[in-house]
Design a protein around this motif. Structure first.
Motif, mmCIF file in Angstrom:
data_model
loop_
_atom_site.group_PDB
_atom_site.id
_atom_site.type_symbol
_atom_site.label_atom_id
_atom_site.label_comp_id
_atom_site.label_asym_id
_atom_site.label_seq_id
_atom_site.Cartn_x
_atom_site.Cartn_y
_atom_site.Cartn_z
ATOM 1 N N VAL A 1 56.563 82.606 33.742
ATOM 2 C CA VAL A 1 55.472 81.758 34.234
ATOM 3 C C VAL A 1 55.523 81.667 35.759
ATOM 4 N N PHE A 2 56.714 81.540 36.315
ATOM 5 C CA PHE A 2 56.825 81.406 37.771
ATOM 6 C C PHE A 2 56.487 82.707 38.480
ATOM 7 N N PHE A 3 57.127 83.798 38.073
ATOM 8 C CA PHE A 3 57.011 85.047 38.825
ATOM 9 C C PHE A 3 55.719 85.807 38.559
ATOM 10 N N THR A 4 55.029 85.544 37.458
ATOM 11 C CA THR A 4 53.780 86.255 37.204
ATOM 12 C C THR A 4 52.570 85.336 37.142
ATOM 13 N N PHE A 5 52.755 84.049 36.949
ATOM 14 C CA PHE A 5 51.621 83.139 36.823
ATOM 15 C C PHE A 5 51.419 82.308 38.085
ATOM 16 N N LEU A 6 52.478 81.670 38.564
ATOM 17 C CA LEU A 6 52.362 80.770 39.713
ATOM 18 C C LEU A 6 52.590 81.463 41.051
ATOM 19 N N PHE A 7 53.204 82.634 41.034
ATOM 20 C CA PHE A 7 53.582 83.299 42.287
ATOM 21 C C PHE A 7 52.387 83.544 43.225
ATOM 22 N N PRO A 8 51.255 84.101 42.750
ATOM 23 C CA PRO A 8 50.121 84.304 43.664
ATOM 24 C C PRO A 8 49.589 83.008 44.258
ATOM 25 N N VAL A 9 49.586 81.927 43.468
ATOM 26 C CA VAL A 9 49.117 80.637 43.973
ATOM 27 C C VAL A 9 50.031 80.137 45.093
ATOM 28 N N ILE A 10 51.332 80.242 44.869
ATOM 29 C CA ILE A 10 52.299 79.800 45.866
ATOM 30 C C ILE A 10 52.191 80.640 47.134
ATOM 31 N N MET A 11 52.063 81.968 46.969
ATOM 32 C CA MET A 11 51.979 82.851 48.130
ATOM 33 C C MET A 11 50.712 82.598 48.939
ATOM 34 N N LEU A 12 49.593 82.326 48.266
ATOM 35 C CA LEU A 12 48.361 82.025 48.992
ATOM 36 C C LEU A 12 48.526 80.751 49.806
ATOM 37 N N GLY A 13 49.169 79.740 49.222
ATOM 38 C CA GLY A 13 49.418 78.504 49.954
ATOM 39 C C GLY A 13 50.309 78.725 51.157
ATOM 40 N N GLY B 1 46.008 86.084 32.429
ATOM 41 C CA GLY B 1 45.380 86.544 33.669
ATOM 42 C C GLY B 1 44.143 85.736 34.013
ATOM 43 N N ALA B 2 43.344 85.393 32.998
ATOM 44 C CA ALA B 2 42.142 84.579 33.230
ATOM 45 C C ALA B 2 42.517 83.170 33.672
ATOM 46 N N LEU B 3 43.532 82.594 33.042
ATOM 47 C CA LEU B 3 43.980 81.259 33.442
ATOM 48 C C LEU B 3 44.543 81.274 34.852
ATOM 49 N N GLN B 4 45.285 82.323 35.169
ATOM 50 C CA GLN B 4 45.859 82.435 36.511
ATOM 51 C C GLN B 4 44.767 82.552 37.567
ATOM 52 N N ALA B 5 43.762 83.404 37.313
ATOM 53 C CA ALA B 5 42.659 83.559 38.262
ATOM 54 C C ALA B 5 41.895 82.251 38.428
ATOM 55 N N ALA B 6 41.671 81.543 37.329
ATOM 56 C CA ALA B 6 40.961 80.266 37.391
ATOM 57 C C ALA B 6 41.747 79.249 38.211
ATOM 58 N N LEU B 7 43.071 79.206 38.005
ATOM 59 C CA LEU B 7 43.909 78.284 38.770
ATOM 60 C C LEU B 7 43.895 78.634 40.247
ATOM 61 N N LEU B 8 43.983 79.931 40.548
ATOM 62 C CA LEU B 8 43.989 80.370 41.941
ATOM 63 C C LEU B 8 42.678 80.007 42.633
ATOM 64 N N LEU B 9 41.557 80.216 41.953
ATOM 65 C CA LEU B 9 40.258 79.886 42.536
ATOM 66 C C LEU B 9 40.088 78.377 42.681
ATOM 67 N N LEU B 10 40.609 77.615 41.710
ATOM 68 C CA LEU B 10 40.517 76.157 41.780
ATOM 69 C C LEU B 10 41.309 75.628 42.975
ATOM 70 N N VAL B 11 42.527 76.121 43.147
ATOM 71 C CA VAL B 11 43.357 75.700 44.285
ATOM 72 C C VAL B 11 42.705 76.120 45.595
ATOM 73 N N ALA B 12 42.169 77.346 45.640
ATOM 74 C CA ALA B 12 41.535 77.836 46.860
ATOM 75 C C ALA B 12 40.357 76.955 47.266
ATOM 76 N N ALA B 13 39.543 76.565 46.283
ATOM 77 C CA ALA B 13 38.329 75.802 46.589
ATOM 78 C C ALA B 13 38.613 74.334 46.880
ATOM 79 N N THR B 14 39.530 73.721 46.117
ATOM 80 C CA THR B 14 39.732 72.272 46.225
ATOM 81 C C THR B 14 40.843 71.873 47.183
ATOM 82 N N VAL B 15 41.909 72.654 47.234
ATOM 83 C CA VAL B 15 43.054 72.301 48.077
ATOM 84 C C VAL B 15 42.976 72.977 49.445
ATOM 85 N N LEU B 16 42.621 74.263 49.448
ATOM 86 C CA LEU B 16 42.633 75.036 50.692
ATOM 87 C C LEU B 16 41.268 75.092 51.366
ATOM 88 N N GLY B 17 40.236 74.577 50.711
ATOM 89 C CA GLY B 17 38.906 74.510 51.321
ATOM 90 C C GLY B 17 38.245 75.856 51.523
#
Length: 273
Positions: free
Chosen positions: A29-41, A123-139
């Motif tokens: 979960v960390f290395f394949t699911f959350l890793f892109p979100v963390i790296m973008l942040g 992969g769909a959940l990961q993309a959705a999470l990444l887009l949600l964080v990008a739009a709401t947290v990172l603006g």
């Protein structure tokens, strides 16, 4: 007909089992699911002070986070498919899981359906999470046109399917479950660095761009950039265009390669076991 229906039914039931098993593994979960979100942040926080990224003088610029978002989405496809499945299946071969499954009525097709379905779901959940964080947290502003989201949809589907099949194919390479991460992760990491995920692709040496163009990640990242970046940014691509037709051709070609190699190399147990 009944055999095909039974194979499909069993494969569909395997998707739920594989997805539950995935989320019970914290390291996966960390290395394949959350890793892109963390790296973008991290990239957004570390480099935002340098100002916007522009494709040229007098052109529309975007924030650092907006620029790296497409690459992280593409990397998420690679991690969910190639890294996750290659390591997971190699581990199942090593610990005897595949040998036990081979002694059951489960067919390789149903097994593949379960693995590929799991990659689609995660992969769909990961993309959705990444887009949600990008739009709401990172603006980061997301696309507003139907055309852009349709492009995102086919790049995502082709990319995730190709990555899943290549992950199954690559699982034949490690000689044991213990060596799987040592074999797979360096390959995935190198591809991310040369394919425009962590570095601006236009700033890489031409020879490195040519090598990256052989592999699917570069094209997944380019397809995602076509969705999320202004049209002016296409001049920063290797051919000065988004080349979406070529993106589709290359991904389909790698999908076929992955399918053939998976079919030829997959065994319930290794030949040399």
């Amino acid at each position: 007909m009944s055999t095909t229906l039974n194979t499909t039914t069993v494969g569909a039931s395997r998707i739920g089992y594989e997805t539950r098993s995935y989320f019970r593994s914290p390291d996966a979960v960390f290395f394949t699911f959350l890793f892109p979100v963390i790296m973008l942040g991290i990239f957004t926080a570390a480099f935002s002070s340098s100002g916007e990224i522009q494709p040229g003088p007098g052109t529309e610029g975007v924030s650092v986070g907006a620029y790296y978002l497409p690459g992280m989405l593409a990397a998420g496809l690679l991690l969910s498919g190639v890294q996750n499945l290659a390591v997971e299946i190699a581990g199942e071969k090593s610990n005897g899981t595949l040998k036990r499954l081979g002694g059951t009525p489960l067919s390789p097709v149903s097994y593949f359906m379960g693995k590929i379905g799991q990659v689609f779901v995660t992969g769909a959940l990961q993309a959705a999470l990444l887009l949600l964080v990008a739009a709401t947290v990172l603006g980061i502003a997301l696309p507003t046109t139907l055309e852009a989201w349709l492009t995102f949809a086919w790049v995502f589907v082709l990319g995730i399917t190709t990555s899943a099949l290549l992950g199954i194919a690559l699982s034949a390479l490690p000689r044991s479950g213990k060596s799987a991460t040592a074999v797979v992760i360096p390959i995935v990491l190198i591809l991310q660095f040369i394919s425009g995920v962590y570095l601006q692709f236009s700033q890489l040496p031409e020879w490195m761009q040519n090598i990256a163009s052989i592999f699917p990640l570069k094209w997944m990242a380019q397809g995602m950039r076509a969705v999320f970046l202004p049209d002016d940014f296409k001049v920063m691509e290797q051919n000065g265009e988004w080349d979406l037709g070529l993106v589709a051709i290359v991904l389909v070609a790698w999908l076929v390669v992955g399918l053939i190699v998976s079919r030829v190399t997959f065994r319930w147990i290794r030949r040399d076991a």
